[in-house]
Motif scaffolding. Structure first.
Motif, PDB file in Angstrom:
ATOM      1  N   CYS A   7       0.846  -1.202   0.000  1.00 29.09           N
ATOM      2  CA  CYS A   7       0.000   0.000   0.000  1.00 29.09           C
ATOM      3  C   CYS A   7       0.880   1.250   0.000  1.00 29.09           C
ATOM      4  O   CYS A   7       1.987   1.243   0.540  1.00 29.09           O
ATOM      5  CB  CYS A   7      -0.888   0.037   1.237  1.00 29.09           C
ATOM      6  SG  CYS A   7      -1.865  -1.468   1.523  1.00 29.09           S
ATOM      7  N   ARG A   8       0.358   2.309  -0.593  1.00 30.74           N
ATOM      8  CA  ARG A   8       1.075   3.588  -0.554  1.00 30.74           C
ATOM      9  C   ARG A   8       0.907   4.290   0.798  1.00 30.74           C
ATOM     10  O   ARG A   8       1.738   5.095   1.195  1.00 30.74           O
ATOM     11  CB  ARG A   8       0.595   4.486  -1.693  1.00 30.74           C
ATOM     12  CG  ARG A   8       0.980   3.971  -3.081  1.00 30.74           C
ATOM     13  CD  ARG A   8       0.625   4.968  -4.168  1.00 30.74           C
ATOM     14  NE  ARG A   8       1.164   4.541  -5.445  1.00 30.74           N
ATOM     15  CZ  ARG A   8       0.540   3.724  -6.286  1.00 30.74           C
ATOM     16  NH1 ARG A   8      -0.663   3.244  -5.959  1.00 30.74           N
ATOM     17  NH2 ARG A   8       1.086   3.376  -7.429  1.00 30.74           N
ATOM     18  N   SER A   9      -0.174   3.984   1.473  1.00 31.58           N
ATOM     19  CA  SER A   9      -0.420   4.529   2.810  1.00 31.58           C
ATOM     20  C   SER A   9      -1.265   3.542   3.597  1.00 31.58           C
ATOM     21  O   SER A   9      -1.905   2.658   3.015  1.00 31.58           O
ATOM     22  CB  SER A   9      -1.139   5.894   2.725  1.00 31.58           C
ATOM     23  OG  SER A   9      -2.435   5.732   2.165  1.00 31.58           O
ATOM     24  N   VAL A  10      -1.261   3.697   4.921  1.00 33.33           N
ATOM     25  CA  VAL A  10      -2.004   2.777   5.789  1.00 33.33           C
ATOM     26  C   VAL A  10      -2.769   3.585   6.831  1.00 33.33           C
ATOM     27  O   VAL A  10      -2.248   4.566   7.380  1.00 33.33           O
ATOM     28  CB  VAL A  10      -1.053   1.789   6.499  1.00 33.33           C
ATOM     29  CG1 VAL A  10      -1.807   0.971   7.554  1.00 33.33           C
ATOM     30  CG2 VAL A  10      -0.411   0.845   5.482  1.00 33.33           C
ATOM     31  N   ILE A  11      -3.993   3.173   7.077  1.00 23.99           N
ATOM     32  CA  ILE A  11      -4.781   3.760   8.166  1.00 23.99           C
ATOM     33  C   ILE A  11      -5.059   2.663   9.196  1.00 23.99           C
ATOM     34  O   ILE A  11      -5.637   1.619   8.873  1.00 23.99           O
ATOM     35  CB  ILE A  11      -6.113   4.341   7.653  1.00 23.99           C
ATOM     36  CG1 ILE A  11      -5.846   5.519   6.713  1.00 23.99           C
ATOM     37  CG2 ILE A  11      -6.989   4.797   8.832  1.00 23.99           C
ATOM     38  CD1 ILE A  11      -7.095   6.080   6.055  1.00 23.99           C
TER      39      ILE A  11
END
Length: 301
Positions: A100-104
């Motif tokens: 992923c490019r970002s994670v929440i």
């Protein structure tokens, strides 16, 4: 490759997916338990703006349906960790990896339970872990709050405005919460402190009818006839596996302010799992939106 990988399928996580998809990002929600989280056990939700009344399960399924119709993907897997490879964050599960490019992080919390007979069976039928959520259902009735911290004191104060009688049961002689709230409660005629005592059993066929309470001083048991018991003995975050990725506070909550930004670039925290004062559906949804938009800005540069 996903733009936003969301760990946790509660209100915060699903809201993040909705906002991410509407921003044109490819999102996935990875949930190891039940989509919707704890709210699915609530028979009625009546404190969410714009929705007069809805069951917790229906509320959750509506959120999930909305996210999926917008294109969000879902996976029922237990996350085991996150590997940071700079511009790419890899979410690891027992059998797969999700780049992923970002994670929440929207892992939520679990309420600490008393572990007494009938507690689980009567959850949603008089046993509650959220006075703000369920207190109005007990207007004019007798209830008990179990706990000695600020949350328990605040719950008792909130309930005293609606309930005929509020028993506040604590296992110690003194409360751990704010003294100012204790003093306000002492002045209320419909609030009674029961100190040095523990709940031994919750009695009821279809709903809570009474509690069996044990006095630690005398060793004797006695009954309290109540219609509801609100358990406020702590919340347990599930962030241990992320301790080497983002900073946690002493209680295990992810250090992140209202901007939902954690100590690790590209990783955000939303909902009950982060450090915050108010943990409600509305604040979880707000966090989901904030975190998703923050992730979009991060991806953009």
């Amino acid at each position: 490759m996903y733009d936003i990988g969301i760990i946790g399928g509660g209100t915060a996580g699903m809201t993040a997916a909705i906002y991410g998809q509407r921003a044109g990002k490819k999102t996935i929600i990875i949930e190891g338990g039940v989509f919707g989280g704890q709210i699915t056990s609530s028979p009625n939700v009546e404190n969410y703006p714009g929705i007069a009344s809805v069951s917790g399960s229906e509320f959750s399924m509506n959120l999930l349906d909305q996210a999926v119709k917008l294109g969000a993907e879902t996976a029922m897997e237990q996350v085991t960790g996150i590997r940071d490879e700079g511009s790419v964050k890899v979410i690891e599960t027992a059998g797969k990896e999700y780049p992923c490019r970002s994670v929440i992080l929207a892992t939520g919390v679990t309420h600490r339970h008393l572990g007494v007979p009938n507690e689980e069976r009567l959850t949603g039928a008089g046993v509650s872990y959220c006075a703000t959520c369920d207190g109005m259902f007990f207007r004019g009735r007798d209830v008990a709050v179990v706990g000695g911290g600020s949350t328990a004191l605040q719950d008792a104060e909130f309930l005293s405005n609606y309930c005929r009688k509020v028993y506040l049961i604590h296992r110690r002689d003194e409360f751990r919460g704010e003294d100012s709230i204790v003093k306000r409660l002492e002045s209320k005629e419909n609030v009674e402190f029961i100190l040095s005592a523990t709940v031994r059993d919750i009695i009821g066929d279809q709903a809570v009818e009474r509690l069996i309470v044990n006095s630690k001083k005398t060793g004797k048991e006695f009954k309290l006839d109540v219609s509801g018991v609100f358990i406020a003995v702590g919340q347990i975050p599930k962030n241990e596996i992320f301790a080497d990725v983002v900073k946690l506070d002493a209680d295990g909550f992810i250090l992140a302010a209202e901007d939902c930004i954690t100590s690790r670039p590209g990783i955000f925290a939303a909902g009950d799992c982060r450090t915050k004062e108010v943990r409600q559906l509305t604040t979880a949804a707000a966090d989901g939106a904030v975190a998703a938009l923050a992730a979009c800005r991060y991806i953009a540069g």
